[in-house]
Design a protein around this motif. Structure first.
Motif, PDB file in Angstrom:
ATOM      1  N   PRO A 158       0.825  -1.225   0.000  1.00  0.00           N
ATOM      2  CA  PRO A 158       0.000   0.000   0.000  1.00  0.00           C
ATOM      3  C   PRO A 158       0.860   1.276   0.000  1.00  0.00           C
ATOM      4  O   PRO A 158       0.954   1.980   0.995  1.00  0.00           O
ATOM      5  N   ASP A 159       1.471   1.557  -1.144  1.00  0.00           N
ATOM      6  CA  ASP A 159       2.315   2.745  -1.288  1.00  0.00           C
ATOM      7  C   ASP A 159       1.460   4.015  -1.287  1.00  0.00           C
ATOM      8  O   ASP A 159       0.295   3.977  -1.689  1.00  0.00           O
ATOM      9  N   VAL A 160       2.084   5.122  -0.885  1.00  0.00           N
ATOM     10  CA  VAL A 160       1.360   6.401  -0.867  1.00  0.00           C
ATOM     11  C   VAL A 160       1.909   7.299  -1.980  1.00  0.00           C
ATOM     12  O   VAL A 160       3.129   7.479  -2.092  1.00  0.00           O
ATOM     13  N   VAL A 205       5.545   8.986  -2.256  1.00  0.00           N
ATOM     14  CA  VAL A 205       6.045   9.682  -1.056  1.00  0.00           C
ATOM     15  C   VAL A 205       6.284   8.724   0.116  1.00  0.00           C
ATOM     16  O   VAL A 205       7.047   9.040   1.027  1.00  0.00           O
ATOM     17  N   TRP A 206       5.609   7.568   0.087  1.00  0.00           N
ATOM     18  CA  TRP A 206       5.899   6.562   1.123  1.00  0.00           C
ATOM     19  C   TRP A 206       5.836   5.190   0.465  1.00  0.00           C
ATOM     20  O   TRP A 206       4.826   4.844  -0.154  1.00  0.00           O
ATOM     21  N   ARG A 207       6.929   4.444   0.563  1.00  0.00           N
ATOM     22  CA  ARG A 207       7.007   3.141  -0.096  1.00  0.00           C
ATOM     23  C   ARG A 207       6.827   2.046   0.946  1.00  0.00           C
ATOM     24  O   ARG A 207       7.643   1.916   1.876  1.00  0.00           O
ATOM     25  N   ALA A 208       5.751   1.293   0.797  1.00  0.00           N
ATOM     26  CA  ALA A 208       5.489   0.192   1.735  1.00  0.00           C
ATOM     27  C   ALA A 208       6.637  -0.818   1.667  1.00  0.00           C
ATOM     28  O   ALA A 208       7.257  -0.995   0.617  1.00  0.00           O
ATOM     29  N   VAL A 209       6.921  -1.441   2.789  1.00  0.00           N
ATOM     30  CA  VAL A 209       8.088  -2.338   2.867  1.00  0.00           C
ATOM     31  C   VAL A 209       7.970  -3.507   1.884  1.00  0.00           C
ATOM     32  O   VAL A 209       6.891  -4.070   1.687  1.00  0.00           O
ATOM     33  N   PRO A 222       4.399  -0.001   7.739  1.00  0.00           N
ATOM     34  CA  PRO A 222       5.859   0.098   7.708  1.00  0.00           C
ATOM     35  C   PRO A 222       6.355   0.387   6.289  1.00  0.00           C
ATOM     36  O   PRO A 222       5.800  -0.137   5.321  1.00  0.00           O
ATOM     37  N   GLY A 223       7.394   1.188   6.187  1.00  0.00           N
ATOM     38  CA  GLY A 223       7.928   1.523   4.864  1.00  0.00           C
ATOM     39  C   GLY A 223       9.052   2.518   4.984  1.00  0.00           C
ATOM     40  O   GLY A 223       9.683   2.637   6.039  1.00  0.00           O
ATOM     41  N   ARG A 224       9.299   3.229   3.891  1.00  0.00           N
ATOM     42  CA  ARG A 224      10.368   4.245   3.877  1.00  0.00           C
ATOM     43  C   ARG A 224       9.962   5.381   2.947  1.00  0.00           C
ATOM     44  O   ARG A 224       9.065   5.222   2.114  1.00  0.00           O
ATOM     45  N   PRO A 225      10.648   6.525   3.067  1.00  0.00           N
ATOM     46  CA  PRO A 225      10.242   7.695   2.279  1.00  0.00           C
ATOM     47  C   PRO A 225      10.504   7.518   0.786  1.00  0.00           C
ATOM     48  O   PRO A 225      11.439   6.819   0.389  1.00  0.00           O
ATOM     49  N   GLY A 226       9.682   8.176  -0.028  1.00  0.00           N
ATOM     50  CA  GLY A 226      10.035   8.373  -1.433  1.00  0.00           C
ATOM     51  C   GLY A 226      11.194   9.358  -1.473  1.00  0.00           C
ATOM     52  O   GLY A 226      11.655   9.830  -0.426  1.00  0.00           O
ATOM     53  N   TRP A 227      11.661   9.719  -2.690  1.00  0.00           N
ATOM     54  CA  TRP A 227      12.892  10.505  -2.765  1.00  0.00           C
ATOM     55  C   TRP A 227      12.668  12.012  -2.561  1.00  0.00           C
ATOM     56  O   TRP A 227      13.286  12.631  -1.701  1.00  0.00           O
TER      57      TRP A 227
END
Ligand code: 5CA
Ligand code: ZN
Length: 415
Positions: A158-160, A205-209, A222-227
């Motif tokens: 579920p990426d944002v 803007v937010w990449r799901a793990v 849980p995830g990490r930021p887009g660039w």
């Protein structure tokens, strides 16, 4: 994150004209009008390999801006990021059987060393993407609440995504039409074909793990930021919006700077993230842009290891105009060595003709969209005349050296 150490900047009597720089968004050279504290954000490295001469040229350009502002009496609040979590780090770390965190730390340490050797003045805030994850999450929460971003309908990942149409003015920074945007978006890290996006140009803007990738907890899972979002968040939280200069290489015009501006403008409601968008040309080698993907790299650390004087690297990179794509060649370096020797010889004289007019010309050329070719020529002229004809001004050699040190970052004499 720890920045690097500051080198002393001598003060030089007199003042230059106000700085004028080319603004990518307005497509013209125009004056920059900072307040007492001038503010600048320059995009930092992605630390999966050593600093090459292309990176160095870009940071040297903004070092001139920093030095010109200081010369004019401004306090400078300079911010730079380190993209210390991103795909290239994982790919390189996997290839070499190394931990991506260790790789990033090592290459960032080497970058600091290279910057110090080149006498680049350090940013006041040097901030890693990982350090700024809390700030990124806050911004993404705002976007989702306002409808500027949405979670794709994908149970597994579920990426944002941030809507390219979230701000009215989107596109003003690059000025590109939709076709050009689509081309660069696909070539430079975008994912136009990701199923579930409303518009192919919407930005992550937010990449799901994903399996095997690091992640941090967030309200969107849980995830990490887009660039692009890291640069928006880091700049906004330290120098606010409407700061004076956003800098980087021309390969960042789109999508990176377009979206980091759009993210920030969506969060604040302001029309313009940075007052000036300033982009440097690309350094090439053997007819191609110097880039990690092409593998045609000349590393600053390698040249230093071979005993090349960092001041000559500096003068070589500054001998062309910053906005011009330009090649690095053996000749560029040889000419820089010749010039450095000429200037050092002149600075070591006991007396010479006055340097006041030459220093005024140096300041004028630099203020005129960083016209280093003309600035360097003016200094060559003074140095040649000093060596050929002498002169009776015993202060002139030290004034010349102080101006070259303060404005160009090259030390010609021991302090
Ligand atoms: N971490 C992102 C910015 S947030 C990034 O672009 N990192 S980088 O390591 O790929 O590039 C760092 C800076 O060097 C960027 O401003 C980029 O535009 C610039 N750069 C990269 N290659 C060259 C080159 N050949 N000539 C001039 N500048 C370059
Ligand atoms: Zn950036």
């Amino acid at each position: 994150m720890q920045s690097w150490s500051e080198t002393a900047v001598p003060s030089v009597p007199g003042q230059g004209p106000p700085l004028r720089l080319f603004d990518t968004a307005d497509r013209q050279v125009r004056p920059i009008t900072p307040g007492r504290t001038a503010t600048m954000y320059v995009c930092g490295i992605t630390p999966y390999d050593a600093t090459h001469l292309g990176h160095a040229a870009t940071y040297l350009t903004f070092d001139l801006v920093n030095r010109i502002w200081r010369d004019a009496g401004h306090d400078v609040h300079y911010v730079q990021n380190v993209t210390d979590v991103d795909d290239p780090l994982f790919e390189r770390a996997n290839r070499d059987g190394e931990d991506w965190v260790v790789l990033g730390m090592r290459e960032t340490a080497l970058f600091r060393e290279d910057m110090e050797a080149l006498r680049v003045l350090p940013p006041r805030d040097y901030i890693g993407a990982v350090e700024s994850i809390g700030e990124v999450i806050e911004m993404v929460e705002k976007f989702v609440a306002s409808g500027a971003a949405y979670v794709v309908d994908d149970a597994e990942f579920p990426d944002v995504y941030f809507r390219a149409d979230a701000t009215e003015q989107f596109g003003y920074e690059s000025g590109y039409d939709r076709e050009t945007m689509a081309k660069f978006f696909a070539e430079r890290g975008g994912d136009p074909d990701r199923p579930g996006k409303v518009d192919p140009l919407d930005a992550l803007v937010w990449r799901a793990v994903r399996p095997g990738e690091p992640s941090w907890p967030s309200p969107f899972g849980p995830g990490r930021p887009g660039w692009h979002i890291e640069c928006s968040a880091i700049a906004l939280n330290r120098i606010g919006s409407s700061f004076d200069v956003q800098g980087g290489g021309s390969d960042l015009i789109f999508p990176h700077h377009e979206y980091s501006a759009a993210h920030a403008e969506s969060a604040t409601g302001d029309r313009r993230f940075a007052r000036h968008y300033v982009h440097t040309g690309m350094i090439g080698l053997d007819g191609e842009k110097m880039s990690k993907s092409r593998g045609n790299l000349v590393f600053v650390s390698k040249l230093r290891g071979e005993g090349v004087d960092p001041a000559a690297i500096r003068l070589g990179l500054l001998s062309g105009h910053y906005r011009q794509d330009r090649p690095w060649t053996e000749q560029v370096l040889a000419d820089a060595h010749t010039r450095l020797k000429l200037w050092k010889d002149a600075a070591a004289l006991e007396s010479a003709q006055s340097a006041t007019d030459t220093i005024a010309r140096l300041r004028q050329h630099l203020a005129d969209d960083l016209d280093t070719p003309k600035a360097l020529d003016a200094l060559d002229g003074w140095a040649r005349r000093a060596l050929d004809n002498g002169g009776s001004d015993t202060n002139a050699p030290s004034e010349f050296a102080a101006a070259v040190d303060a404005l160009l970052g090259v030390r010609l004499r021991r302090p």
